[in-house]
Design an enzyme around this catalytic site. Structure first.
Site, PDB file in Angstrom:
ATOM      1  N   ASP A  39       3.252  -3.671   7.937  1.00 32.98           N
ATOM      2  CA  ASP A  39       1.973  -2.799   7.977  1.00 32.98           C
ATOM      3  C   ASP A  39       0.793  -4.010   7.964  1.00 32.98           C
ATOM      4  O   ASP A  39       0.671  -4.899   7.218  1.00 32.98           O
ATOM      5  CB  ASP A  39       1.955  -2.438   6.411  1.00 32.98           C
ATOM      6  CG  ASP A  39       0.497  -1.954   6.090  1.00 32.98           C
ATOM      7  OD1 ASP A  39      -0.473  -2.254   6.674  1.00 32.98           O
ATOM      8  OD2 ASP A  39       0.429  -1.354   4.769  1.00 32.98           O
ATOM      9  N   HIS A  89       0.634  -1.171  -0.047  1.00 31.06           N
ATOM     10  CA  HIS A  89       0.042  -0.127   0.034  1.00 31.06           C
ATOM     11  C   HIS A  89       1.106   1.258  -0.105  1.00 31.06           C
ATOM     12  O   HIS A  89       1.933   0.998   0.383  1.00 31.06           O
ATOM     13  CB  HIS A  89      -1.098  -0.257   1.433  1.00 31.06           C
ATOM     14  CG  HIS A  89      -1.868   1.091   1.434  1.00 31.06           C
ATOM     15  ND1 HIS A  89      -1.500   2.162   1.754  1.00 31.06           N
ATOM     16  CD2 HIS A  89      -3.388   0.938   1.127  1.00 31.06           C
ATOM     17  CE1 HIS A  89      -2.661   3.120   1.937  1.00 31.06           C
ATOM     18  NE2 HIS A  89      -3.660   2.177   1.561  1.00 31.06           N
ATOM     19  N   CYS A 119      -4.670   2.124  -3.639  1.00 30.90           N
ATOM     20  CA  CYS A 119      -3.493   2.910  -3.027  1.00 30.90           C
ATOM     21  C   CYS A 119      -2.409   1.917  -3.111  1.00 30.90           C
ATOM     22  O   CYS A 119      -1.659   1.784  -2.199  1.00 30.90           O
ATOM     23  CB  CYS A 119      -3.548   3.352  -1.693  1.00 30.90           C
ATOM     24  SG  CYS A 119      -5.008   4.402  -1.175  1.00 30.90           S
ATOM     25  N   GLN A 160      -4.283  -4.822   7.211  1.00 32.36           N
ATOM     26  CA  GLN A 160      -5.401  -5.808   6.859  1.00 32.36           C
ATOM     27  C   GLN A 160      -5.101  -7.302   7.721  1.00 32.36           C
ATOM     28  O   GLN A 160      -5.434  -8.213   7.315  1.00 32.36           O
ATOM     29  CB  GLN A 160      -5.164  -6.195   5.426  1.00 32.36           C
ATOM     30  CG  GLN A 160      -5.402  -4.875   4.344  1.00 32.36           C
ATOM     31  CD  GLN A 160      -6.833  -4.288   4.378  1.00 32.36           C
ATOM     32  OE1 GLN A 160      -7.848  -5.086   5.093  1.00 32.36           O
ATOM     33  NE2 GLN A 160      -7.127  -3.263   4.203  1.00 32.36           N
ATOM     34  N   LYS A 169     -10.463  -0.649  10.444  1.00 32.10           N
ATOM     35  CA  LYS A 169     -10.721  -1.847   9.692  1.00 32.10           C
ATOM     36  C   LYS A 169     -11.199  -3.014  10.669  1.00 32.10           C
ATOM     37  O   LYS A 169     -11.365  -4.274  10.054  1.00 32.10           O
ATOM     38  CB  LYS A 169      -9.318  -2.166   8.889  1.00 32.10           C
ATOM     39  CG  LYS A 169      -8.904  -0.954   8.092  1.00 32.10           C
ATOM     40  CD  LYS A 169      -7.797  -1.558   7.241  1.00 32.10           C
ATOM     41  CE  LYS A 169      -7.385  -0.395   6.484  1.00 32.10           C
ATOM     42  NZ  LYS A 169      -8.111   0.356   5.391  1.00 32.10           N
TER      43      LYS A 169
END
Ligand code: C6P
Length: 426
Positions: free
Chosen positions: A218, A141, A384, A221, A244
């Site tokens: 990261d 991302h 993104c 998710q 999220k």
């Protein structure tokens, strides 16, 4: 979500409290799902962008503002005491969620983006020098690319990329070539938002540590769909976003190894992050406050904590099993639609709850517009992740993303909408 056990750790919050998973009961707990859009019952398939919020989280936010609203760590009065207790309690919940030993290793941020920028600035500017290398992947991302580009531009470091195969998986055979004694950081996503690819973070961390590089994950998710244990993964920093995973927007967290956080310079200056302020210089507060200048997002943190409680109570094992069944069905149904191409790993073991696809010559924005008219919300665009799109030679995909409140009926409504798209563009 199909994150293989090798990439994961323990049960959420210790022993899983998995009960019989009842999608209808879960769905009833999300007020925003019970509305019509364009005259049709809403089907929300855009949870990778932001999830819907259960009543329990909305109630926690209301309760805070209605009863406990006060600044934290400042006032010596009852409301401030309650507010501080709830705020710090939430930090402990998020620490537990990701398997951190110590809540002080959890820094509140606005989200994953700010968490990654914090590491790139506060660790990077002190430790990365000209000629050093930062290893990223083409799957990232923009939040896990641009902060490193800025750091490289400021320091003269070089960016190197792990490439993708034709299923959007990292080509890890290249890792030995990419990792050298010059590598300072390996910054990698746990799960791709654009394709759903699940990365073997633990293996990457082991390889990176052999050349003494730090591993920044990261987890925007990742921590959403599965139990994450940062110690088991063996990483150095892990970034996540509350919104999220059923929490409110504007609040996320950075977990970092205590020794690293202690050695780092502050990210921003202001109130609360200081120990003593003099005319020319100041000293810093203990962790985690050194990285939390100014009044934090108190309600956001409390809501994030309530989201952790909510998901823990359902049990991540049950949520994962539900999502896997749903993904199996969704992939089968979507692949059967004429002219559809699905991007991402074939195997469910490597594919989280995201289906990224194109349909013939239909522009993904048109697909999304037609589905919206049917009450079905998906995301269309580059997500993104422009490097991913470039890898596949496309500008955009349509993306349906699933969460605990979605059902097979939602998939059926998506497929019905796609046949309308096919009828128009076929
Ligand atoms: N992805 C999506 O629709 P923030 O905005 O800071 O909460 O999260 C940024 C981010 C970082 N990494 C990954 C893998 C992400 O998926 C996201 C957010 C959303 O896919 C909005 S672009």
């Amino acid at each position: 979500m199909a994150i293989s056990t090798s990439t994961l750790g323990r049960d959420a919050q210790g022993a899983s409290m998995a009960k019989a998973f009842d999608p209808a009961r879960i769905r009833a707990q999300f007020p925003a799902l019970h509305q019509e859009v364009n005259g049709k019952p809403l089907i929300y398939l855009d949870s990778a962008a932001t999830s819907q919020k259960p009543q329990a989280v909305l109630d926690a936010l209301d309760h805070y503002y209605e009863h406990d609203n006060a600044n934290v760590h400042r006032g010596i009065h009852e409301l401030s005491r309650r507010s501080t207790e709830a705020f710090e309690g939430a930090r402990g919940k998020v620490a537990g969620w990701i398997g951190a030993d110590d809540p002080a290793e959890v820094i509140w941020t606005r989200g994953t983006t700010e968490a990654l920028n914090l590491v790139a600035s506060a660790w990077g500017l002190d430790n990365v020098h000209e000629g050093d290398e930062i290893v990223l992947s083409v799957l990232e991302h923009h939040s896990n690319i641009v902060p490193w580009q800025l750091l490289a531009q400021r320091t003269g470091a070089r960016l190197r990329y792990i490439e993708l195969d034709d299923q959007g998986r990292l080509i890890l055979d290249d890792l030995p070539k990419l990792l050298t004694e010059r590598t300072k950081i390996v910054a990698i996503s746990h799960v791709s938002n654009a394709l759903g690819t699940v990365n073997p973070v633990k293996d990457i961390a082991t390889a990176a540590h052999e050349v003494d590089a730090l591993v920044v994950v990261d987890g925007a998710q990742g921590a959403v769909h599965a139990d994450v244990d940062v110690r088991e993964l063996g990483v150095d920093f892990y970034a996540l976003s509350g919104h999220k995973m059923c929490g409110p927007t504007g609040c996320g967290a950075l977990w970092g190894r205590r020794d690293l956080l202690e050695a780092m310079s502050p990210y921003q200056g202001g109130g609360e992050m200081i120990h003593v302020v003099g005319r020319d210089e100041s000293t810093w507060a203990e962790l985690p406050h050194k990285f939390e200048a100014g009044t934090p997002n108190i309600a956001g943190a409390i809501g994030f904590g309530a989201a952790v409680d909510y998901l823990s109570d359902i049990g991540m094992d049950a949520i994962q099993a539900h999502e896997r069944q749903l993904m199996e069905y969704a992939l089968e149904q979507i692949r059967a639609v004429d002219a559809v191409r699905v991007y991402g790993p074939d195997s469910l073991d490597e594919h989280s709850a995201v289906v990224s696809f194109t349909l013939g010559d239909a522009h993904p924005h048109d697909i999304s517009t037609i589905l919206d008219a049917e009450g079905v919300a998906i995301r269309a665009g580059h997500h993104c992740a422009q490097l991913v799109m470039k890898h596949f030679g496309i500008a955009a995909t349509a993306r349906a993303s699933f969460y605990l409140y979605n059902t097979k009926d939602d998939v059926d409504r998506l497929i019905a909408g796609l046949s309308t798209v096919g009828g128009i563009f076929g």
